[in-house]
Scaffold this active site. Structure first.
Site, mmCIF file in Angstrom:
data_model
loop_
_atom_site.group_PDB
_atom_site.id
_atom_site.type_symbol
_atom_site.label_atom_id
_atom_site.label_comp_id
_atom_site.label_asym_id
_atom_site.label_seq_id
_atom_site.Cartn_x
_atom_site.Cartn_y
_atom_site.Cartn_z
ATOM 1 N N LYS A 1 -7.213 1.560 -3.296
ATOM 2 C CA LYS A 1 -6.862 1.111 -1.940
ATOM 3 C C LYS A 1 -7.122 2.234 -0.920
ATOM 4 C CE LYS A 1 -4.914 -1.311 1.383
ATOM 5 N NZ LYS A 1 -5.449 -2.526 1.971
ATOM 6 N N THR B 1 0.880 -1.177 0.000
ATOM 7 C CA THR B 1 0.000 0.000 0.000
ATOM 8 C C THR B 1 0.916 1.225 0.000
ATOM 9 O OG1 THR B 1 -1.643 -1.202 1.275
ATOM 10 C CG2 THR B 1 -1.866 1.197 1.174
ATOM 11 N N LYS C 1 0.188 5.103 8.300
ATOM 12 C CA LYS C 1 0.784 5.460 6.995
ATOM 13 C C LYS C 1 -0.304 5.602 5.925
ATOM 14 C CE LYS C 1 1.826 1.863 4.812
ATOM 15 N NZ LYS C 1 1.417 0.863 3.851
HETATM 16 P P1 NAP Z 1 5.254 -6.516 7.331
HETATM 17 O O1 NAP Z 1 4.922 -7.756 8.080
HETATM 18 O O2 NAP Z 1 6.016 -5.428 8.010
HETATM 19 O O3 NAP Z 1 6.025 -6.957 5.992
HETATM 20 C C1 NAP Z 1 6.835 -6.119 5.223
HETATM 21 C C2 NAP Z 1 8.037 -6.949 4.805
HETATM 22 O O4 NAP Z 1 8.853 -6.191 3.918
HETATM 23 C C3 NAP Z 1 8.922 -7.332 5.993
HETATM 24 O O5 NAP Z 1 9.368 -8.649 5.822
HETATM 25 C C4 NAP Z 1 10.057 -6.346 5.904
HETATM 26 O O6 NAP Z 1 11.262 -6.818 6.457
HETATM 27 C C5 NAP Z 1 10.186 -6.185 4.394
HETATM 28 N N1 NAP Z 1 10.792 -4.899 4.038
HETATM 29 C C6 NAP Z 1 10.429 -3.673 4.466
HETATM 30 N N2 NAP Z 1 11.222 -2.741 3.904
HETATM 31 C C7 NAP Z 1 12.085 -3.402 3.113
HETATM 32 C C8 NAP Z 1 13.142 -3.005 2.274
HETATM 33 N N3 NAP Z 1 13.457 -1.711 2.149
HETATM 34 N N4 NAP Z 1 13.825 -3.953 1.620
HETATM 35 C C9 NAP Z 1 13.503 -5.266 1.758
HETATM 36 N N5 NAP Z 1 12.506 -5.707 2.524
HETATM 37 C C10 NAP Z 1 11.807 -4.793 3.190
HETATM 38 O O7 NAP Z 1 3.918 -5.862 6.763
HETATM 39 P P2 NAP Z 1 2.651 -6.575 6.084
HETATM 40 O O8 NAP Z 1 1.550 -6.604 7.072
HETATM 41 O O9 NAP Z 1 3.055 -7.800 5.366
HETATM 42 O O10 NAP Z 1 2.247 -5.424 5.038
HETATM 43 C C11 NAP Z 1 2.961 -5.216 3.832
HETATM 44 C C12 NAP Z 1 2.268 -4.090 3.047
HETATM 45 O O11 NAP Z 1 0.922 -4.487 2.754
HETATM 46 C C13 NAP Z 1 2.145 -2.763 3.814
HETATM 47 O O12 NAP Z 1 2.264 -1.696 2.910
HETATM 48 C C14 NAP Z 1 0.746 -2.815 4.404
HETATM 49 O O13 NAP Z 1 0.236 -1.523 4.632
HETATM 50 C C15 NAP Z 1 0.004 -3.561 3.299
HETATM 51 N N6 NAP Z 1 -1.167 -4.342 3.713
HETATM 52 C C16 NAP Z 1 -1.167 -5.078 4.854
HETATM 53 C C17 NAP Z 1 -2.301 -5.813 5.203
HETATM 54 C C18 NAP Z 1 -2.363 -6.634 6.468
HETATM 55 O O14 NAP Z 1 -3.483 -6.978 6.892
HETATM 56 N N7 NAP Z 1 -1.254 -6.985 7.093
HETATM 57 C C19 NAP Z 1 -3.414 -5.813 4.362
HETATM 58 C C20 NAP Z 1 -3.369 -5.087 3.178
HETATM 59 C C21 NAP Z 1 -2.243 -4.357 2.872
HETATM 60 P P3 NAP Z 1 11.446 -7.125 8.039
HETATM 61 O O15 NAP Z 1 10.980 -8.549 8.154
HETATM 62 O O16 NAP Z 1 12.872 -6.899 8.323
HETATM 63 O O17 NAP Z 1 10.540 -6.147 8.764
#
Ligand code: NAP
Length: 293
Positions: free
Chosen positions: A177, A102, A245
């Site tokens: 979104k 997102t 965010k």
């Molecule tokens: P998350 O668990 O924090 O996953 C993000 C992943 O990306 C983590 O593994 C993180 O590494 C990695 N990452 C972050 N910055 C990076 C970089 N610069 N280079 C390489 N890897 C990087 O978050 P999530 O819940 O999966 O969400 C991911 C995205 O989807 C977000 O934008 C969120 O707003 C969106 N989203 C989430 C949901 C939900 O319900 N969770 C639903 C819809 C959309 P680390 O493991 O080191 O932190």
């Protein structure tokens, strides 16, 4: 060319709550998946299942011709596409780049322009459906980009989601979104306030949810996250800091277009208050705790 496990290898960058389930589904569907994420240790299980690790996003881009990114913030998206070891420095002509994070609509447009300069296509394809939707492969996927790239990538989206739509050119997926997040902002605040009211009135919240969840108020925020509130389960499915965010991006875009959204501003202020109380790493249902006192 339509993407199949025979014609394309897939890159997946960002393997957190959402990405690891989504990449897992692609592997089960027969795709060779090349991975990179900030913390390799968290990818050990995927590697054990056959995912191929690379030390940089550029490494992934050199090995795969469809590259999916699912990182955290727009700054992370910038880094993995435009950074020194980024995708765009190593991408193979003809590749399809799909950002499912997102993120900002304008950044999606920049990626699409940069991809075109490299002879590639880019899609912005954020998702809705939460950790449950990612685990079950039932996400709603909202896409911006060209119809040709959308048609080519559709089989991949169908592995990760159930409801998939092309909404317009680059940026349209991210705008959609934001519409989704504006709905959720008011809804989750309503759920937290309603369950706090129920608690104060001495009601059994599980019984309340069983009945009103089947009426006009029912939906993911009430039925899934409301239940987590009633259970006292505040573990992250969707991080509070990511929701803050998203509301920030939505407000910025709204203001640019002349919209003034009082409900969204209220929700953002409540979630910022909760984050200041230590709730940033909780799931969004944690906002229920904000009403405890
Ligand atoms: P998350 O668990 O924090 O996953 C993000 C992943 O990306 C983590 O593994 C993180 O590494 C990695 N990452 C972050 N910055 C990076 C970089 N610069 N280079 C390489 N890897 C990087 O978050 P999530 O819940 O999966 O969400 C991911 C995205 O989807 C977000 O934008 C969120 O707003 C969106 N989203 C989430 C949901 C939900 O319900 N969770 C639903 C819809 C959309 P680390 O493991 O080191 O932190």
């Amino acid at each position: 060319m339509t993407v199949t496990p025979q014609t394309h290898q897939v890159g997946f960058i960002g393997l957190g709550i959402m990405g690891r389930s989504m990449a897992g589904h692609l592997m089960k569907a027969g795709y060779t998946v090349h991975i990179y994420s900030r913390t390799r240790a968290k990818c050990a299980d995927l590697e054990a299942e056959g995912a191929v690790w690379h030390d940089t996003p550029a490494g992934v881009a050199g090995a795969a011709t469809v590259i999916i990114t699912m990182v955290g913030y727009p700054k992370d998206v910038e880094e993995v596409y435009f950074g020194p070891d980024g995708i765009l420095g190593a991408v193979q002509p003809g590749s399809i780049l799909i950002d499912m994070t997102t993120s900002q609509p304008a950044l999606a447009q920049r990626i699409a322009e940069a991809a075109a300069e490299k002879g590639c296509e880019a899609l912005d394809a954020p998702v809705s459906g939460g950790d449950v939707g990612a685990r079950e492969g039932t996400l709603a996927i909202m896409v911006g980009g060209s119809p040709q790239a959308f048609d080519a990538a559709l089989p991949l989206f169908q592995v990760m989601g159930k409801t998939i739509a092309l909404l317009g050119p680059a940026g349209a997926g991210q705008h959609t979104k934001m519409v989704n997040q504006i709905v959720i902002a008011g809804t989750i605040l309503g759920v937290a306030e309603a369950l706090n009211y129920g608690q104060r009135a001495g009601l059994d919240l599980h019984k309340v949810l069983d009945v009103i969840g089947k009426g006009a108020a029912g939906g993911f925020q009430l039925n899934v996250l409301g239940k987590r509130m009633a259970d006292g389960d505040f573990a992250p499915g969707f991080f509070v800091h990511h929701f803050i965010k998203d509301m920030g991006i939505a407000l910025e875009e709204a203001e640019r277009m002349g919209g003034n959204y009082r409900g969204l501003k209220t929700a953002l202020a409540q979630f910022q208050g909760f984050a200041e109380e230590g709730g940033a790493e909780a799931g969004t249902q944690g906002i229920f705790k904000h009403y405890a006192s």
